[in-house]
Write a protein that holds these residues in place. Structure first.
Motif, PDB file in Angstrom:
ATOM      1  N   THR A 213       0.826  -1.203   0.000  1.00 24.66           N
ATOM      2  CA  THR A 213       0.000   0.000   0.000  1.00 24.66           C
ATOM      3  C   THR A 213       0.863   1.257   0.000  1.00 24.66           C
ATOM      4  OG1 THR A 213      -0.125   0.014   2.428  1.00 24.66           O
ATOM      5  CG2 THR A 213      -1.900  -1.113   1.237  1.00 24.66           C
ATOM      6  N   TYR A 214       0.279   2.341  -0.522  1.00 26.61           N
ATOM      7  CA  TYR A 214       0.931   3.646  -0.587  1.00 26.61           C
ATOM      8  C   TYR A 214      -0.160   4.702  -0.468  1.00 26.61           C
ATOM      9  CZ  TYR A 214       3.152   7.794  -2.642  1.00 26.61           C
ATOM     10  OH  TYR A 214       3.627   9.062  -2.867  1.00 26.61           O
ATOM     11  N   THR A 215       0.107   5.771   0.291  1.00 28.18           N
ATOM     12  CA  THR A 215      -0.860   6.860   0.433  1.00 28.18           C
ATOM     13  C   THR A 215      -0.140   8.196   0.384  1.00 28.18           C
ATOM     14  OG1 THR A 215      -2.279   5.490   1.852  1.00 28.18           O
ATOM     15  CG2 THR A 215      -2.670   7.859   1.875  1.00 28.18           C
ATOM     16  N   LYS A 216      -0.707   9.146  -0.363  1.00 28.28           N
ATOM     17  CA  LYS A 216      -0.183  10.505  -0.409  1.00 28.28           C
ATOM     18  C   LYS A 216      -1.357  11.436  -0.624  1.00 28.28           C
ATOM     19  CE  LYS A 216       3.292  13.449  -2.643  1.00 28.28           C
ATOM     20  NZ  LYS A 216       4.372  13.496  -3.693  1.00 28.28           N
ATOM     21  N   GLY A 217      -1.760  12.125   0.436  1.00 28.57           N
ATOM     22  CA  GLY A 217      -2.920  12.996   0.351  1.00 28.57           C
ATOM     23  C   GLY A 217      -4.171  12.213   0.017  1.00 28.57           C
ATOM     24  N   SER A 218      -4.875  12.615  -1.028  1.00 28.07           N
ATOM     25  CA  SER A 218      -6.098  11.921  -1.433  1.00 28.07           C
ATOM     26  C   SER A 218      -5.830  10.747  -2.369  1.00 28.07           C
ATOM     27  CB  SER A 218      -7.051  12.903  -2.131  1.00 28.07           C
ATOM     28  OG  SER A 218      -6.445  13.437  -3.301  1.00 28.07           O
ATOM     29  N   GLY A 221      -2.445   3.860  -3.439  1.00 26.79           N
ATOM     30  CA  GLY A 221      -2.110   2.765  -4.346  1.00 26.79           C
ATOM     31  C   GLY A 221      -2.043   1.455  -3.593  1.00 26.79           C
ATOM     32  N   THR A 222      -2.477   0.391  -4.226  1.00 30.97           N
ATOM     33  CA  THR A 222      -2.468  -0.939  -3.620  1.00 30.97           C
ATOM     34  C   THR A 222      -2.033  -1.945  -4.677  1.00 30.97           C
ATOM     35  OG1 THR A 222      -4.362  -0.281  -2.259  1.00 30.97           O
ATOM     36  CG2 THR A 222      -3.843  -2.623  -2.329  1.00 30.97           C
ATOM     37  N   TRP A 223      -1.139  -2.867  -4.308  1.00 30.23           N
ATOM     38  CA  TRP A 223      -0.679  -3.839  -5.290  1.00 30.23           C
ATOM     39  C   TRP A 223      -0.553  -5.231  -4.695  1.00 30.23           C
ATOM     40  CZ3 TRP A 223       2.025   0.254  -3.369  1.00 30.23           C
ATOM     41  CH2 TRP A 223       3.203   0.008  -2.668  1.00 30.23           C
ATOM     42  N   GLN A 224      -0.815  -6.183  -5.556  1.00 35.39           N
ATOM     43  CA  GLN A 224      -0.852  -7.610  -5.225  1.00 35.39           C
ATOM     44  C   GLN A 224       0.285  -8.282  -5.986  1.00 35.39           C
ATOM     45  OE1 GLN A 224      -4.792  -9.059  -5.960  1.00 35.39           O
ATOM     46  NE2 GLN A 224      -4.172 -11.179  -6.183  1.00 35.39           N
ATOM     47  N   GLY A 225       1.341  -8.709  -5.297  1.00 37.58           N
ATOM     48  CA  GLY A 225       2.522  -9.244  -5.949  1.00 37.58           C
ATOM     49  C   GLY A 225       3.697  -8.294  -5.800  1.00 37.58           C
ATOM     50  N   ARG A 226       4.787  -8.569  -6.524  1.00 39.48           N
ATOM     51  CA  ARG A 226       6.005  -7.771  -6.398  1.00 39.48           C
ATOM     52  C   ARG A 226       6.400  -7.158  -7.743  1.00 39.48           C
ATOM     53  NH1 ARG A 226       9.146  -8.361  -1.865  1.00 39.48           N
ATOM     54  NH2 ARG A 226       8.476  -9.940  -0.353  1.00 39.48           N
ATOM     55  N   PHE A 227       6.672  -5.865  -7.725  1.00 38.00           N
ATOM     56  CA  PHE A 227       7.224  -5.202  -8.894  1.00 38.00           C
ATOM     57  C   PHE A 227       8.704  -5.563  -9.029  1.00 38.00           C
ATOM     58  CE2 PHE A 227       3.826  -2.167  -7.619  1.00 38.00           C
ATOM     59  CZ  PHE A 227       3.098  -2.148  -8.797  1.00 38.00           C
ATOM     60  N   GLY A 228       9.271  -5.289 -10.219  1.00 35.27           N
ATOM     61  CA  GLY A 228      10.701  -5.473 -10.406  1.00 35.27           C
ATOM     62  C   GLY A 228      11.478  -4.240 -10.009  1.00 35.27           C
ATOM     63  N   PHE A 229      10.826  -3.329  -9.305  1.00 37.32           N
ATOM     64  CA  PHE A 229      11.431  -2.073  -8.857  1.00 37.32           C
ATOM     65  C   PHE A 229      10.717  -1.691  -7.566  1.00 37.32           C
ATOM     66  CE2 PHE A 229       8.269  -1.499 -12.172  1.00 37.32           C
ATOM     67  CZ  PHE A 229       7.291  -0.805 -11.489  1.00 37.32           C
ATOM     68  N   ASP A 230      11.046  -0.531  -7.023  1.00 38.18           N
ATOM     69  CA  ASP A 230      10.433  -0.076  -5.790  1.00 38.18           C
ATOM     70  C   ASP A 230       8.999   0.393  -6.057  1.00 38.18           C
ATOM     71  OD1 ASP A 230      10.263   0.696  -3.086  1.00 38.18           O
ATOM     72  OD2 ASP A 230      10.780   2.759  -3.605  1.00 38.18           O
ATOM     73  N   GLY A 231       8.010  -0.316  -5.522  1.00 34.66           N
ATOM     74  CA  GLY A 231       6.614   0.011  -5.774  1.00 34.66           C
ATOM     75  C   GLY A 231       6.232   1.431  -5.406  1.00 34.66           C
ATOM     76  N   PRO A 232       6.636   1.929  -4.220  1.00 36.09           N
ATOM     77  CA  PRO A 232       6.286   3.316  -3.870  1.00 36.09           C
ATOM     78  C   PRO A 232       6.837   4.352  -4.844  1.00 36.09           C
ATOM     79  CG  PRO A 232       6.858   2.090  -1.894  1.00 36.09           C
ATOM     80  CD  PRO A 232       7.167   1.191  -3.058  1.00 36.09           C
TER      81      PRO A 232
END
Length: 569
Positions: A213-218, A221-232
């Protein structure tokens, strides 16, 4: 009703809070979700309860898609379905009816008069081993420690267009350690900031389990699994672009969410949703590819489509507008915001232009798009490619006619303002505004585009920093009849003599076993298609470059450096 079923229904209904008294006249709708993990930690079941006030008064009480834009929903994997109202269990009759070739709907009719709010409780089974697919990512899917899906894939909702205040409630007690629940209206238990129609609730996304999960103001972001980079890192980029969009379109939603889940078969696909969107990725998907996708799908949150036709049956005939504008703005607005480089802008533009000008079916008229959209990838991409280049042409001509005082942006903002004011944002409105700007010639050019005429923006349509050039490129050519890929048997026929497919060893009568996305293949001149085929019981692996004849295509190249172009964006 068996005792087991009675216990299930009673437990699930207990999670749905009774509607509190409120002064507002807007009725309520509550969605309670309880994901359940198996012994191995995979989420294999979702218990659902939907409670709504002001039930429809017609013959049909509730509805759910069985297939939505060719995607199979959870309608056939539901059990323990119970309707109830103030008088108790409500008997209903189900009926399935095709809305068009790609959409099948199930409706429920009450068998007695309905009294008071209605509650619908059921459970959905989820197979974590279900194969991935190259279709819109609506379906309820379990993978990577979570589950996700659009509301239209698993929610039974009232069969009307009445806006209701939505509440989402999560019971994560059986979803595993540290499980989270997120929907398009936010993380955890939430209430919508405005009333939503059933189709808008169906166009919302839901994700639960072991998710990032990621939050910035309004923005969230939410993701299921792993990115090949930094998700945030990706989500922070999206948050900055979303803020720029809010200023550009003069409309800021109370919140906006991005959902991502893995799909190794078809990474990089996306769907626009209510105040949110969802996309797919794999561990190998570059961050730049996902930035382009994010820019496209976020544009849908503001533009959507003419007459709200984006996901409606028969709406593909208007996709030149919603998809064309989204492609136009997916590169233009991030470039203006300084969030992508000049080269990234050109790469995106030339991928679109290359796919369009080498498309063997470029002259397909717009009234033939819907019938071929899900059958032939060359037709499916036309609303995106043709539409985006058409809007670039319109923009250039409005700027020229007004001596730079007006642009396409002014028309788009005016259309969105009309919709916010409660007026139709439809084809007549577009033609009225277009006619005011460009007169009879503008309307004639529009008709020519719809008829399949080739669209060619002026050389400087994308700013004085770029010029149009002619480049030899090869046509996309699968080498056999693409219709076989949407048939149950997928047996090759219509093999083209002398094609790359024939040279690779493919033969008429081979049965294609694997599935692969074709839309992205068309824009990459060097992409390879890999086929797994069955030939009389023998399994074969064939690889070739799906390209045919060379044709002259249009591309754009830089004539000034990025810094010098900054003032012209």
């Amino acid at each position: 009703m068996t005792s087991h079923r009675t216990v299930f229904v009673a437990a699930l209904l207990a999670t749905v809070p009774a509607t509190a008294a409120h002064a507002a006249e807007t009725p309520d709708i509550s969605v309670a979700l309880a994901p359940v993990a198996d012994a191995g930690g995979a989420l294999t079941r979702l218990n659902v309860a939907v409670r709504f006030e002001a039930p429809p008064q017609g013959d049909v009480l509730a509805a759910m898609a069985v297939t939505s834009n060719t995607v199979e929903t959870s309608a056939r994997s539901m059990d323990a379905l119970v309707f109830s109202d103030a008088k108790g269990v409500l008997p209903v009759k189900a009926e399935d009816k095709a809305r068009d070739d790609d959409n099948l709907e199930r409706t429920w009719k009450p068998l007695r008069a309905v009294e008071g709010p209605v509650t619908i409780a059921y459970r959905v089974s989820i197979d974590p081993a279900q194969p991935e697919m190259a279709k819109p990512q609506y379906e309820l899917r379990a993978s990577d420690g979570g589950l996700s899906g659009a509301g239209n894939a698993f929610l039974v909702l009232p069969a009307d267009e009445l806006p209701r205040d939505l509440s989402v409630h999560w019971d994560l007690s059986r979803a595993g350690d540290k499980a989270q629940g997120v929907s398009s209206i936010g993380a955890g238990d939430r209430r919508s900031s405005r009333p939503l129609r059933a189709d808008q609730i169906g166009g919302s996304y839901f994700m639960a389990g072991q998710v990032g999960t990621y939050t910035k103001g309004s923005f969230f972001g939410t993701w299921q699994g792993r990115f090949g980079f930094d998700g945030p890192e990706l989500m922070d980029w999206a948050a900055r672009l979303q803020s720029f969009y809010g200023t550009f379109f003069d409309q800021r939603p109370a919140s906006f969410g991005v959902f991502a889940r893995t799909n190794r078969l078809n990474p990089g696909s996306g769907i626009g949703l209510t105040d949110s969107f969802a996309f797919t990725f794999s561990e190998k998907t570059p961050i730049a590819d996902l930035q382009s996708l994010l820019a496209h799908e976020m544009a849908h949150a503001w533009i959507n489509s003419l007459s709200d036709s984006m996901d409606a049956p028969g709406g593909l005939g208007l996709s030149w507008f919603g998809e064309g504008l989204a492609v136009h703005y997916q590169r233009m607005l991030p470039w203006r915001a300084g969030l992508i480089s000049q080269q990234a802008f050109l790469d995106d533009l030339n991928a679109t232009a290359g796919r369009y000008y080498t498309n063997a079916l470029i002259a397909t008229p717009n009234d033939r798009i819907a019938e071929g959209f899900w059958k032939d990838t060359r037709i499916r991409v036309l609303p995106y490619d043709r539409g985006s280049l058409y809007f670039a042409s319109v923009d250039a001509r409005i700027r020229a006619a007004s001596q730079g005082k007006r642009s396409l942006d002014d028309l788009v903002r005016q259309m969105l303002a009309e919709r916010r004011a409660g007026h139709p944002m439809d084809l007549p409105l577009w033609k009225t505004l277009l006619g005011k700007e460009l007169g009879a010639q503008g309307l004639a050019d529009f008709d020519t585009m719809l008829a399949g005429g080739t669209v060619l923006p002026p050389s400087d349509a994308f700013s004085p920093c770029f010029q149009r050039v002619v480049t030899p490129l090869k046509r996309f050519e699968l080498g056999f009849d693409p219709l076989i890929l949407v048939t149950p048997d997928r047996v090759v026929k219509g093999l083209k003599p002398g094609s790359a497919a024939e040279a690779a060893g493919l033969r008429d009568g081979d049965r294609v076993l694997n599935r692969f996305p074709q839309d992205a293949l068309q824009e990459d001149q060097n992409a390879l298609v890999k086929l797994e085929v069955d030939r009389g019981g023998e399994k074969l692996n064939l690889t070739y470059k799906p390209r045919g004849e060379t044709v002259d295509a249009y591309q754009w190249q830089a004539v000034a450096q990025d810094k010098a172009c900054a003032k012209s964006r």
